[in-house]
Design a protein around this motif. Sequence first.
Motif, PDB file in Angstrom:
ATOM      1  N   LEU A 202      12.850  -2.394 -14.178  1.00 53.92           N
ATOM      2  CA  LEU A 202      11.498  -2.249 -14.711  1.00 53.92           C
ATOM      3  C   LEU A 202      11.355  -0.922 -15.448  1.00 53.92           C
ATOM      4  O   LEU A 202      10.801  -0.867 -16.553  1.00 53.92           O
ATOM      5  CB  LEU A 202      10.471  -2.343 -13.573  1.00 53.92           C
ATOM      6  N   ARG A 203      11.867   0.141 -14.825  1.00 54.81           N
ATOM      7  CA  ARG A 203      11.748   1.452 -15.463  1.00 54.81           C
ATOM      8  C   ARG A 203      12.557   1.473 -16.768  1.00 54.81           C
ATOM      9  O   ARG A 203      12.070   1.955 -17.795  1.00 54.81           O
ATOM     10  CB  ARG A 203      12.221   2.559 -14.511  1.00 54.81           C
ATOM     11  N   ALA A 204      13.754   0.931 -16.732  1.00 55.57           N
ATOM     12  CA  ALA A 204      14.598   0.912 -17.936  1.00 55.57           C
ATOM     13  C   ALA A 204      13.903   0.157 -19.070  1.00 55.57           C
ATOM     14  O   ALA A 204      13.895   0.598 -20.219  1.00 55.57           O
ATOM     15  CB  ALA A 204      15.942   0.280 -17.620  1.00 55.57           C
ATOM     16  N   LEU A 205      13.275  -0.977 -18.722  1.00 52.75           N
ATOM     17  CA  LEU A 205      12.584  -1.774 -19.745  1.00 52.75           C
ATOM     18  C   LEU A 205      11.427  -1.008 -20.362  1.00 52.75           C
ATOM     19  O   LEU A 205      11.233  -0.989 -21.574  1.00 52.75           O
ATOM     20  CB  LEU A 205      12.072  -3.079 -19.136  1.00 52.75           C
TER      21      LEU A 205
ATOM     22  N   MET B 192       9.785  -8.314 -17.932  1.00 54.63           N
ATOM     23  CA  MET B 192       9.158  -7.559 -16.838  1.00 54.63           C
ATOM     24  C   MET B 192       8.440  -8.506 -15.902  1.00 54.63           C
ATOM     25  O   MET B 192       8.492  -8.362 -14.687  1.00 54.63           O
ATOM     26  CB  MET B 192       8.166  -6.534 -17.392  1.00 54.63           C
ATOM     27  N   GLY B 193       7.770  -9.494 -16.495  1.00 56.45           N
ATOM     28  CA  GLY B 193       7.062 -10.486 -15.695  1.00 56.45           C
ATOM     29  C   GLY B 193       7.998 -11.235 -14.770  1.00 56.45           C
ATOM     30  O   GLY B 193       7.658 -11.498 -13.608  1.00 56.45           O
ATOM     31  N   ILE B 194       9.172 -11.560 -15.262  1.00 58.52           N
ATOM     32  CA  ILE B 194      10.147 -12.269 -14.433  1.00 58.52           C
ATOM     33  C   ILE B 194      10.587 -11.406 -13.254  1.00 58.52           C
ATOM     34  O   ILE B 194      10.645 -11.870 -12.110  1.00 58.52           O
ATOM     35  CB  ILE B 194      11.363 -12.710 -15.284  1.00 58.52           C
ATOM     36  N   HIS B 195      10.887 -10.134 -13.545  1.00 56.43           N
ATOM     37  CA  HIS B 195      11.274  -9.209 -12.463  1.00 56.43           C
ATOM     38  C   HIS B 195      10.154  -9.106 -11.446  1.00 56.43           C
ATOM     39  O   HIS B 195      10.390  -9.083 -10.236  1.00 56.43           O
ATOM     40  CB  HIS B 195      11.563  -7.817 -13.017  1.00 56.43           C
ATOM     41  N   LEU B 196       8.913  -9.019 -11.953  1.00 50.65           N
ATOM     42  CA  LEU B 196       7.770  -8.854 -11.054  1.00 50.65           C
ATOM     43  C   LEU B 196       7.539 -10.101 -10.210  1.00 50.65           C
ATOM     44  O   LEU B 196       7.162  -9.991  -9.039  1.00 50.65           O
ATOM     45  CB  LEU B 196       6.524  -8.476 -11.856  1.00 50.65           C
ATOM     46  N   ASN B 197       7.771 -11.266 -10.767  1.00 47.92           N
ATOM     47  CA  ASN B 197       7.658 -12.487  -9.963  1.00 47.92           C
ATOM     48  C   ASN B 197       8.595 -12.427  -8.767  1.00 47.92           C
ATOM     49  O   ASN B 197       8.237 -12.772  -7.647  1.00 47.92           O
ATOM     50  CB  ASN B 197       8.030 -13.717 -10.804  1.00 47.92           C
ATOM     51  N   GLN B 198       9.831 -11.979  -9.034  1.00 45.88           N
ATOM     52  CA  GLN B 198      10.800 -11.849  -7.944  1.00 45.88           C
ATOM     53  C   GLN B 198      10.314 -10.851  -6.903  1.00 45.88           C
ATOM     54  O   GLN B 198      10.439 -11.087  -5.702  1.00 45.88           O
ATOM     55  CB  GLN B 198      12.137 -11.340  -8.498  1.00 45.88           C
ATOM     56  N   PHE B 199       9.779  -9.738  -7.395  1.00 52.64           N
ATOM     57  CA  PHE B 199       9.332  -8.671  -6.513  1.00 52.64           C
ATOM     58  C   PHE B 199       8.146  -9.132  -5.671  1.00 52.64           C
ATOM     59  O   PHE B 199       8.053  -8.859  -4.474  1.00 52.64           O
ATOM     60  CB  PHE B 199       8.930  -7.449  -7.359  1.00 52.64           C
TER      61      PHE B 199
ATOM     62  N   ALA C 264       1.046   1.264 -13.456  1.00 54.68           N
ATOM     63  CA  ALA C 264       1.390   0.348 -12.367  1.00 54.68           C
ATOM     64  C   ALA C 264       2.789   0.650 -11.827  1.00 54.68           C
ATOM     65  O   ALA C 264       3.020   0.587 -10.613  1.00 54.68           O
ATOM     66  CB  ALA C 264       1.301  -1.098 -12.851  1.00 54.68           C
ATOM     67  N   LEU C 265       3.705   0.990 -12.710  1.00 58.96           N
ATOM     68  CA  LEU C 265       5.068   1.292 -12.263  1.00 58.96           C
ATOM     69  C   LEU C 265       5.071   2.531 -11.372  1.00 58.96           C
ATOM     70  O   LEU C 265       5.738   2.553 -10.330  1.00 58.96           O
ATOM     71  CB  LEU C 265       5.993   1.506 -13.458  1.00 58.96           C
TER      72      LEU C 265
END
Lengths: 222, 141
Positions: free
Chosen positions: B63-66, B78-85, B119-120
């Motif tokens: 997320l930070r890299a993106l 980012m949305g995909i990563h956040l869904n996982q999270f 948010a990050l």
Amino acid sequence: MDSNSVVSWPRMPENINGFGLKQNQSEEVHVLAVDDSTVDRKVIEHLLKVLACKVTAVDSGLRALQLLGLLDEQKIPSETNGFVGLKVDLIITDYCMPGMTGYELLKRIKESSTFKETPVVIMSSENVLPRIDRCLEEGAEDFIVKPVKLSDVKRLKDYMTTKEVRGELSQEEREGINKRKLLDTSDVSPSSPPSISSSPLPSSLSSVIDSPIRRLKMTNTD
Amino acid sequence: MLGLGADLLWADMNRLLAFLFHQGVLDEQFLQLQQLQDETSPNFVSEVVNIYFHESEKLLRNLRALLMEKEFSDYKKMGIHLNQFVGSSSSIGAKRVRNVCVAFRAATEQNNRAGCLRALEMLEHEYCYLKNKLHELFQVK
């Protein structure tokens, strides 16, 4: 005596016994769990083991199909296809997965001749009613809203063991029962209520709990 | 025989747990996991939590890299990563972290870069807090 062809050995029960391999224990329920999340796989695996189920957990729909022998290239028997006749009593799969979704996996299973009678349960963190309906219509046995609890899995085990009963019900009756089961989750009380009450939900979550199923689930655990 | 020392430690752990529940850091799903722990799987909770830490730190790095990309525009990823999270946090009962992920996800849906950055920061802070508290909890055990 059968030929020594590698192709024929895993298929016939008499061959399995003849080669000294143990037949699958019919008492032990075998569940195939499909989830791309490592955390969720560990949790569901443990939940099922606690209920004395044998579990095989995979991380994608593709791997699940491979295990079931349902990938296109596996339709023709080959030396590598050792999984024909794999005994699976229940398939439980996450809905949102990269590549093949749980819904697509459900369809492939229901289209197959070998596993179309196997109950398939869908799990999802989002309880979108049209999604639930679509899965049930496609033949899913049940739909669990994540996070998965022991009471959810206990309920699954109950109707896994009454296969014969389920087979006698019509498709409509089955769907009616499934939908009632979803709404009835609030009646299933946890084995021991938490001794600490949870703090009130922030308003940002209100859109998530708008659906009746989620509301019922929340009410139950207060 | 449990000595007084062990009893005090036990009381400490319960107090910490109670505190974490009261603060909304953890919810009943964490209790659910604890109930699944027994003699045959005495480390179940810490095993799951360690998997969660490992996955979460990967997600946070991504997320930070993106977000730090000069020509950043991949809100979808980012949305995909956040869904996982969101999913994994909810599975272990990490309520506050989950809530921040949900808010973060909303910011990505609005293509709101400033909102995403805020948010990050909040997510990293909440995650650090959770990790420290859970380490404390497991040490006491």
